[in-house]
Design an enzyme around this catalytic site. Structure first.
Site: not given
Ligand SMILES: Cc1ncc(COP(=O)(O)O)c(C=O)c1O
Length: 467
Positions: A65, A194, A268
């Site tokens: 994402k 998270h 993640e």
């Molecule tokens: C389920 C999940 N995993 C991973 C991420 C990535 O987080 P980051 O960009 O802080 O590493 C997000 C971000 O919204 C998320 O919702």
């Protein structure tokens, strides 16, 4: 970068070139009007090296994402990361690259039914949950899925908190959910969390890992033997940021609570991998001076060709603070209190509220670093202003790593530093032919035995080809 954007291109850099020289070449060519990005693939590769050095026990599953550009995904797939997908569309994007479904976690605790069916059809079996209804859906749609319970543990300070939406309470909710999973005969294989995106409290990882351990232990009382710990995202990725303190906390918590190497630990990370890899250049198309009533002070309003409906949506959605840097600064420039505005007719479309900037003119460029996370996938062409295109750059040694992996053929090459399609619809006052000749290009088509002679090769259309 959109997958089927035929203007996506790759610049191969020699020792004299870097992201800023590419930006300068393009901006000063006189044939570029729209805002554009330069994405440095080498920056992503170096991030991966950093990750492996600091967190050797934690396998990264890149959060798609954050930036779903094909070049990013291809590079990470080649480096061997896994992927965190939130939807059917993201799963397809990753599986289309030839990545095994085993390297994907469907990390959305509340999934539409059709997306669960799609995961079942494509063999993406590991997925998260934090509520009863998800367990019932999975029982009927994908009874063989391997479920990961997502618990809540929030950082006291994070750029984008997530706990208000996802994550069950590890003490009051998780035991009940695990008992239901047991009753439904659903395989639960692990625990995830998270702490919040852009985490500014490294110690939260210790609390979260300790909580996860309690849930592992409760699982044992129900006959489960969890094998997966997913520590989510939250890692910083801007130039100059470091994951060393977060990594120290994580490594020590893993030693304390999960000393058994049989437990697979994944994360993640999103912004860590891509934030600093993308630099955005915008040009000034208008400005307005606001003079104080007593005529003693001047505030200058600059209007640029990207705004909060485009790349700078990150200001609204990701609470980003963006830093403008003039591409060229004339010696002796006067500095003024200035604001920067996007191109749309909406008063909300403000990029920077108040900053001291040298006096600039129409056609001058302003550069914003750290624009790779949560920008392009969210950008829209509201009011008819196009989404900034991406020029992909890589040093020769980095390019050597990837040229056989990225699906490029000779048809995807064009001659010249600035593609002819950049020249369409522009109000160009300079003589274009002289500009093109002036550019420092000697091209060679990169057959396997060819040598890259000068600092730029360009490829157009491979994203389209690969779609
Ligand atoms: C389920 C999940 N995993 C991973 C991420 C990535 O987080 P980051 O960009 O802080 O590493 C997000 C971000 O919204 C998320 O919702």
């Amino acid at each position: 970068m959109r997958i089927n954007n035929s203007n996506d291109r790759v610049h191969v850099l020699d020792a004299h070139a870097n992201v800023w020289t590419v930006i300068t070449d393009i901006a000063d060519s006189g044939v570029q009007e729209e805002a554009f990005y330069v994405c440095d693939l080498g920056d992503i590769v170096r991030k991966h090296e950093t990750w492996k050095a600091f967190l050797p026990r934690v396998q990264p599953y890149y959060a798609v994402k954050c930036n779903d550009s094909l070049a990013v995904l291809e590079v990470l797939a080649a480096l061997g990361t896994g992927f965190d997908c939130a939807s059917k569309g993201e799963i397809n994007k990753i599986l289309d690259l030839g990545v095994s479904p085993n390297r994907v976690i469907f990390a959305n605790p509340a999934k539409p039914s059709s997306h669960i069916r799609h995961a079942a059809a494509t063999g993406v079996s590991t997925m998260t949950f934090d509520n009863e209804t998800e367990l019932h859906k999975v029982k009927s749609l994908y009874p063989d899925a391997k479920m990961v319970i997502r618990i809540r543990c929030d950082a006291t300070d994070a750029q984008c908190p997530l706990g208000m939406k996802f994550g069950c309470d590890p003490i009051s909710d998780a035991p009940r959910l695990l008992r239901l999973a047991r009753t439904l005969d659903i395989d639960v294989v692990g625990v995830s969390f998270h702490v919040g995106s852009g985490c500014r409290e490294p110690l939260v990882f210790n609390r979260a890992i300790a909580s996860a351990k309690d849930v592992f232990d409760y699982g044992i009382t129900l006959g489960y033997n969890f094998e997966l710990l997913d520590i989510g995202g939250g890692f910083p990725g801007d130039h100059g940021s470091s994951i060393s303190e977060i990594a120290r906390v994580i490594n020590s918590a893993l030693e304390d609570y999960f000393p058994d190497a049989a437990v697979q630990v994944i994360a993640e990370p999103g912004r860590f991998y891509v934030s600093s890899a993308y630099t955005l250049a915008c040009s000034i198309h208008s400005f307005r001076d606001v003079i104080s009533n007593d005529e003693t002070t001047k505030h200058r309003m600059y209007y640029i060709n990207d705004g909060v409906y485009g790349s700078f949506n990150c200001i609204l959605y990701d609470h980003q603070h963006v830093v403008p840097q003039p591409l060229h600064e004339l010696a002796g420039s006067k500095y003024y209190s200035s604001s920067i505005w996007g191109p749309t007719c909406d008063g909300l479309d403000q990029v920077v509220e108040d900053v001291l900037l040298p006096e600039m003119r129409i056609g001058d460029w302003i550069v914003f670093e750290n624009m790779g996370a949560y920008t392009l996938p969210v950008a829209s062409a509201f009011n008819g202003f196009p989404i900034a295109q991406v020029h992909v750059a890589a040093e020769e040694n980095i390019w050597d790593l990837f040229k056989d992996i990225l699906p490029l053929t000779e048809e995807h090459l064009i001659m010249g530093n600035v593609s002819p399609n950049l020249k369409m619809d522009l109000d160009i006052s300079r003589d274009e032919s002289s500009i093109i000749q002036h550019l420092p290009i000697r091209m060679q088509v990169p057959k396997s035995d060819s040598i890259v002679e000068e600092h730029v090769l360009e490829y157009v259309g491979y994203m389209q080809e690969n779609n």
